[in-house]
Design a protein around this motif. Structure first.
Motif, PDB file in Angstrom:
ATOM      1  N   THR A  58       6.229  14.131   2.246  1.00  0.00           N
ATOM      2  CA  THR A  58       6.903  12.981   1.647  1.00  0.00           C
ATOM      3  C   THR A  58       8.206  12.696   2.394  1.00  0.00           C
ATOM      4  N   PHE A  59       8.515  11.410   2.573  1.00  0.00           N
ATOM      5  CA  PHE A  59       9.807  11.042   3.146  1.00  0.00           C
ATOM      6  C   PHE A  59      10.822  11.055   2.004  1.00  0.00           C
ATOM      7  N   ASP A  68       4.692   8.273  -1.167  1.00  0.00           N
ATOM      8  CA  ASP A  68       5.008   8.354   0.256  1.00  0.00           C
ATOM      9  C   ASP A  68       6.501   8.575   0.472  1.00  0.00           C
ATOM     10  N   VAL A  69       7.290   8.000  -0.424  1.00  0.00           N
ATOM     11  CA  VAL A  69       8.740   8.011  -0.243  1.00  0.00           C
ATOM     12  C   VAL A  69       9.405   8.336  -1.575  1.00  0.00           C
ATOM     13  N   GLY A  75       0.792  -1.230   0.000  1.00  0.00           N
ATOM     14  CA  GLY A  75       0.000   0.000   0.000  1.00  0.00           C
ATOM     15  C   GLY A  75       0.821   1.275   0.000  1.00  0.00           C
ATOM     16  N   ILE A  76       2.136   1.132   0.080  1.00  0.00           N
ATOM     17  CA  ILE A  76       2.993   2.320   0.123  1.00  0.00           C
ATOM     18  C   ILE A  76       3.570   2.562  -1.265  1.00  0.00           C
ATOM     19  N   GLY A  96       6.581  12.453   6.558  1.00  0.00           N
ATOM     20  CA  GLY A  96       7.988  12.116   6.345  1.00  0.00           C
ATOM     21  C   GLY A  96       8.851  12.566   7.509  1.00  0.00           C
ATOM     22  N   ALA A  97       8.540  13.732   8.066  1.00  0.00           N
ATOM     23  CA  ALA A  97       9.325  14.254   9.188  1.00  0.00           C
ATOM     24  C   ALA A  97       9.180  13.351  10.404  1.00  0.00           C
ATOM     25  N   GLN A  98       7.953  12.859  10.658  1.00  0.00           N
ATOM     26  CA  GLN A  98       7.758  11.987  11.820  1.00  0.00           C
ATOM     27  C   GLN A  98       8.449  10.642  11.629  1.00  0.00           C
ATOM     28  N   ILE A  99       8.468  10.177  10.373  1.00  0.00           N
ATOM     29  CA  ILE A  99       9.185   8.928  10.109  1.00  0.00           C
ATOM     30  C   ILE A  99      10.675   9.128  10.388  1.00  0.00           C
ATOM     31  N   GLN A 100      11.195  10.246   9.939  1.00  0.00           N
ATOM     32  CA  GLN A 100      12.603  10.552  10.242  1.00  0.00           C
ATOM     33  C   GLN A 100      12.853  10.584  11.739  1.00  0.00           C
TER      34      GLN A 100
END
Ligand SMILES: *[C@@H]1O[C@H](CO)[C@@H](O)[C@H](O)[C@H]1NC(C)=O
Ligand SMILES: *[C@@H]1O[C@H](CO)[C@@H](O)[C@H](O)[C@H]1NC(C)=O
Ligand SMILES: *[C@@H]1O[C@H](CO)[C@@H](O)[C@H](O)[C@H]1NC(C)=O
Ligand SMILES: *[C@@H]1O[C@H](CO)[C@@H](O)[C@H](O)[C@H]1NC(C)=O
Ligand SMILES: *[C@@H]1O[C@H](CO)[C@@H](O)[C@H](O)[C@H]1NC(C)=O
Ligand SMILES: *[C@@H]1O[C@H](CO)[C@@H](O)[C@H](O)[C@H]1NC(C)=O
Length: 934
Positions: free
Chosen positions: A316-317, A287-288, A180-181, A582-586
């Protein structure tokens, strides 16, 4: 109009498409951003008209139109009949008034890695030719006709060392595989027909180079390889999900969007192509975005960096390679666009396993035939006949640039000869042309042997070699010792031939794996260090990036090894936490990453491991832990704490700690130091060099408040951190020290079934003011004579008061000044310590200090940072051919210093002035203005 005759050396680093040769014609490309959308044609007309007004006849052709809320503008190519300075063109574009900003289009390169470090352990032979084991499956059949590397079926468990090291294997076991990503891979080109990508779901393809959707070509392995690392899936067994040879992508069930950004026949891409790909992927809402390209210019206001940051801020990451620095790591070696605000810059570690993929042929030497294993290069098409080995030397020679002796007989039959040279050696023919490309020799095939490595280091698997020339049809790399024995036989007058499989489909291939106990898990010798040029901590995290077995294009046999896992990890985090930006994933990746130890390989390639943590500016938050990033319930709101330099040192920094889990958690916070070091060298004669990969176990002390806390589910707290004491670095102020470490957070579950864990948040700081760093390398900046005939600057520094006597030939002559006495014109050699945002070079009157051609010599301005060394000379051909009267002059260089205040330009300038030199006019000059006679 430009003035001093600026010679082209600089352009290798400054202007990407520039090809100014001896100041005759000029060509270049530019990117412009405008406030509103405009017609490309009008802009180009305006540009050429304003250049015509400056006396340059130029044609502009459009490259790319950008029409995004993130970036509106265009890029175009400029071809001029006359010499003109890049800076003058930028000035003319900026003066049009319709343009917000203009930049030259810069080159960007794949940050590719090269396999090494191996010694025999486990060899697995791959079935030859068409693979029967695939037994008639539709997907397999369609892919098997041309492959011989359909390895025995692997069972589903994830066996890749890189996945085990990072916990990706455990996420896969939990069913977290990227479903799904959407991930955009921006790279050279992609061969999606290879078996390892049989099950990979490609949702969209875009050829940014030629338009259209075809992203495959037979020119580069890089994109195929990168895609495999993130998305390899199938076709190794009964279902398309079974990994092929154990190679499966970190996010193998994600949907991939592929953007081709490198043209065939080029080994670089260009910033406008990258921008186009990023804008499209960003607008499509992926997403990425992952891209392992980088450019020399590392300021965040570079246009590609600007676009990458805007896309990252849209959620976006964005994952970019922090950069490869084979010439040595150390502060400020990282490259753009990974230095952009808000993106993740990723550094590289060695894989703990070294896979060595070898092809097999045979060697006949001294009448004996023996097996020959080799690493295929970027072209592998060999004849069915045997090839005769020819070497330009009777003894092994390394380094630069050996000329083939005149008495060395050229090969009798070049079409059936293979050239043997050392991997790192440079060989040229009598005309100075690289031997592999020389028309005097016409080699069709090239065989590199590895160079000698220290006896203490593991023997490297021969490196993959990129194509050296258009003519080469086949290129391979062999072991050092084998190369030496061949040269020994040839030097005795013996004949050596090799028999090579004609291509990947007919060859016998094996993969040999070795445990890398020496450097596995450590930073690679070339993984570039931060900080960014405005002092921000980089890299963000590090991950396995060297010696990774992944998919290779079919024409190279489908498999190879060489680069980006973090994008895949980000996809797994996104799949689990779809609402995260993306920032939260980082933030989650940084908080859960594991700091690693230093190794002196970062100073010199064959170094050793050390028992203290590597600097934060080398490893960022540390080694990615995918499993922990997906499963952490404790979150922060930042990837690092930047204590900046002493001029901008905050009294304290805060971060939030949030418990997003279902149970109350207790936290104990303490400090863990990572290595400190200096930014500037001190060793004699090199005062103006940066240190290289230098680190010492000396630490700051932190005050952390609160040091213990308890958070109920859903609750947050603010933690305040300050520097309690600076590390004991005695020359911190003059050489500028760097330091860093981690706020280590022990998480204790109060519930007996809960799990305890350790998290950490990196911090960095500088023990001096970055603005105190010199920008001009005074050891290598000097006034010198420019030899117009040889088109080079003499190494000799001018003695003070040196006289240059110009025979003036009239204002319109080209050039107006010749220097008949010794052919030397007044010149300047310039070297910088780091890139500068703004540089001016002036010719000044020695007595008054006033510029004689104000604004005429190079002035870069913030859109065009100056990033290297170069030279400059004056021969009267300034654009206006302004007359410089006889007198005493000097060169003055003014370079803007670094600022540790992100986005803010330093007010400080580093200024250097040369010794004076005297300009005179010869008696036989013609056309001298009356006042100028001397
Ligand atoms: C390599 O490491 C693996 C896992 O630790 C181990 O099982 C294997 O025996 C090692 N191989 C060699 C040749 O040391
Ligand atoms: C911002 O992100 C959204 C959601 O992913 C996307 O639809 C939109 O096109 C993006 N905006 C731009 C200007 O790229
Ligand atoms: C190539 O060399 C091998 C080994 O010496 C020999 O057996 C073979 O016949 C040769 N092939 C050709 C086509 O000459
Ligand atoms: C090399 O190739 C060129 C072009 O095909 C040809 O003109 C030349 O004679 C060749 N040189 C040798 C040494 O074979
Ligand atoms: C090597 O080959 C050349 C040319 O074919 C031949 O004249 C010579 O005798 C050979 N040398 C040896 C040692 O076999
Ligand atoms: C994180 O939160 C703290 C405390 O509210 C705040 O001071 C800091 O600026 C935030 N950091 C970022 C990167 O937003």
């Amino acid at each position: 109009m430009p003035s001093l005759h600026r010679i082209s050396l600089l352009l290798a680093s400054v202007g990407s498409l520039a090809a100014v040769v001896n100041g005759v014609a000029y060509q270049d490309a530019f990117i412009v951003e405008s406030d509103q959308s405009f017609q490309g044609g009008d802009l180009l007309n305006d540009v050429t008209s304003s250049l015509a007004a400056l006396g340059a006849s130029c044609t502009a052709t459009p490259r790319i139109q950008f029409d995004s809320p993130h970036f509106t503008g265009s890029s175009f190519h400029l071809q001029c009949d006359d010499d003109i300075e890049q800076q003058a063109v930028l000035g003319a574009i900026n003066n049009l008034g319709v343009v917000g900003k203009a930049w030259p289009v810069r080159e960007v390169k794949a940050q590719r890695n090269i396999p090494r470090d191996g010694s025999a352990s486990h060899i697995e032979w791959l079935p030859r030719g068409v693979d029967a084991s695939l037994g008639g499956r539709d997907v397999a059949t369609s892919h098997s006709s041309n492959t011989n590397v359909a390895i025995a079926r692997q069972s589903t468990p994830d066996t890749l060392s890189t996945h085990i090291e990072t916990g990706i294997d455990r996420l896969h076991a939990e069913g977290i595989t990227g479903q799904g990503i959407r991930i955009a891979v921006v790279d050279s080109s992609f061969d999606t027909s290879v078996p390892g990508l049989a099950g990979t779901h490609v949702g969209y393809t875009k050829d940014i180079i030629g338009g259209g959707s075809v992203v495959g070509d037979n020119c580069s392995y890089h994109g195929t390889h990168v895609l495999g690392i993130v998305g390899a899936k199938g076709a190794g067994g009964s279902t398309t999900t079974t990994p092929y040879h154990g190679v499966n992508g970190a996010a193998r069930d994600a949907t991939f969007e592929l953007y081709r950004i490198q043209a065939c026949g080029e080994d670089v891409s260009h910033a406008d192509l990258l921008i186009a790909a990023f804008l499209e992927a960003g607008a499509r809402g992926v997403d990425v975005i992952t891209c392992s390209y980088g450019g020399d210019n590392a300021y965040p206001e570079e246009p590609w960096a600007v676009v990458a940051a805007r896309i990252a801020r849209n959620g976006t990451f964005v994952s970019l390679s922090n950069g490869n620095s084979p010439a040595g790591t150390g502060p400020f070696t990282a490259s753009g666009a990974a230095m952009a605000l808000d993106v993740a810059g990723v550094g590289a570690t060695y894989n703990t396993i070294t896979p060595c993929l070898q092809w097999h042929g045979s060697l006949t030497s001294g009448g004996k035939t023996s097996p020959l294993s080799f690493t295929p290069g970027s072209r592998v098409s060999f004849p069915s006949t045997n090839l005769t080995v020819w070497a330009p030397t009777k003894s092994v020679k390394s380094g630069s640039c050996n000329k083939v002796a005149d008495d060395m007989a050229p090969p009798a039959d070049p079409a059936n000869t293979i050239l043997l040279i050392e991997r790192n050696a440079c060989w040229v023919d009598q005309d100075g042309v690289t031997l592999a490309a020389s028309p005097r020799y016409n080699f069709t095939y090239v065989m590199n042997h590895m160079f000698k490595t220290p006896d203490s280091s593991p023997k490297p698997c021969p490196w993959f070699t990129d194509v050296p020339t258009e003519r080469a049809q086949g290129i391979i790399a062999i072991d050092h010792d084998v190369g030496i024995s061949i040269i020994a036989e040839l030097s005795k007058g013996g004949n050596v031939t090799v028999t090579l499989p004609s291509d990947a489909a007919t060859g016998r291939l094996s993969i040999e794996t070795t445990n890398n106990t020496q450097s596995g898990g450590q930073l690679t010798y070339y993984s570039a260090w931060g900080p960014s040029l405005d002092g921000r901590s980089r890299p963000t995290v590090i991950a396995p990036g060297h010696n990774i077995l992944s998919t290779f294009p079919r024409y190279l046999g489908n498999w190879g090894h060489g680069d980006p896992l973090v994008a895949g990890v980000a996809a797994l985090v996104k799949q689990t936490h779809p609402d995260w930006t993306g920032a939260q994933i980082q933030d989650a990746l940084a908080l859960t990453a594991k700091p690693i130890k230093f190794n002196t390989r970062q100073r010199s390639e064959y170094g050793e491991n050390r028992d203290f943590l590597a600097p934060v500016i080398a490893q960022g938050a540390g080694f990615v832990d995918a499993w922990a990033a997906v499963h952490t319930v404790t979150l922060t709101n930042t990837t690092s704490l930047n204590f900046n330099d002493t001029a901008h040192r905050p009294s304290h920094l805060s971060f939030t700690l949030t418990n997003s889990g279902a149970e109350t958690l207790s936290y104990a916070l303490h400090h863990t130091g990572a290595a400190s070091g200096y930014v500037m060298n001190t060793t004699g004669g090199a005062l103006y060099d940066l240190t290289k990969g230098d680190a010492q176990p000396i630490y700051a002390e932190l005050a952390i408040s609160p040091a213990a806390l308890r958070l109920e589910p859903g609750k947050s707290a603010t933690v305040s951190v300050s520097i309690a004491s600076e590390p004991a670095m005695s020359e911190a102020a003059t050489r500028v020290s760097y330091f860093g470490g981690y706020v280590t957070i022990d998480v204790v579950s109060r519930n007996s079934s809960g799990t305890n864990s350790t998290l950490s948040l990196p911090y960095t700081g500088f023990g001096g003011s970055l603005a105190a760093l010199p920008m001009i390398n005074r050891d290598q900046t000097y006034a010198a004579g420019y030899d117009a005939a040889a088109q080079s600057l003499s190494d000799a520094r001018l003695a003070a008061g040196r006289v240059f006597e110009c025979q003036y030939r009239g204002r319109g002559a080209s050039p107006p000044c010749v220097f008949p006495a010794d052919g030397l014109a007044p010149g300047l050699a310039l070297a910088l310590v780091t890139q500068t945002r703004d540089l001016a070079i002036d010719l000044v009157d020695k007595t008054s200090g006033k510029p004689v051609l104000p604004g005429a010599v190079y002035a870069s301005g913030s859109n065009n940072p100056w990033d290297g060394s170069g030279y400059q000379a004056w021969n009267g051909t300034d654009g206006g051919r302004a007359f410089v009267p006889a007198g005493e002059y000097a060169w003055r260089v003014t370079a803007r210093r670094l600022s540790a205040d992100s986005g803010v330009f330093a007010r400080d300038w580093d200024v250097w002035e040369s010794e004076g030199w005297v300009l005179r006019y010869a008696a036989n000059s013609t056309g001298l203005p009356a006042a100028g006679k001397a």
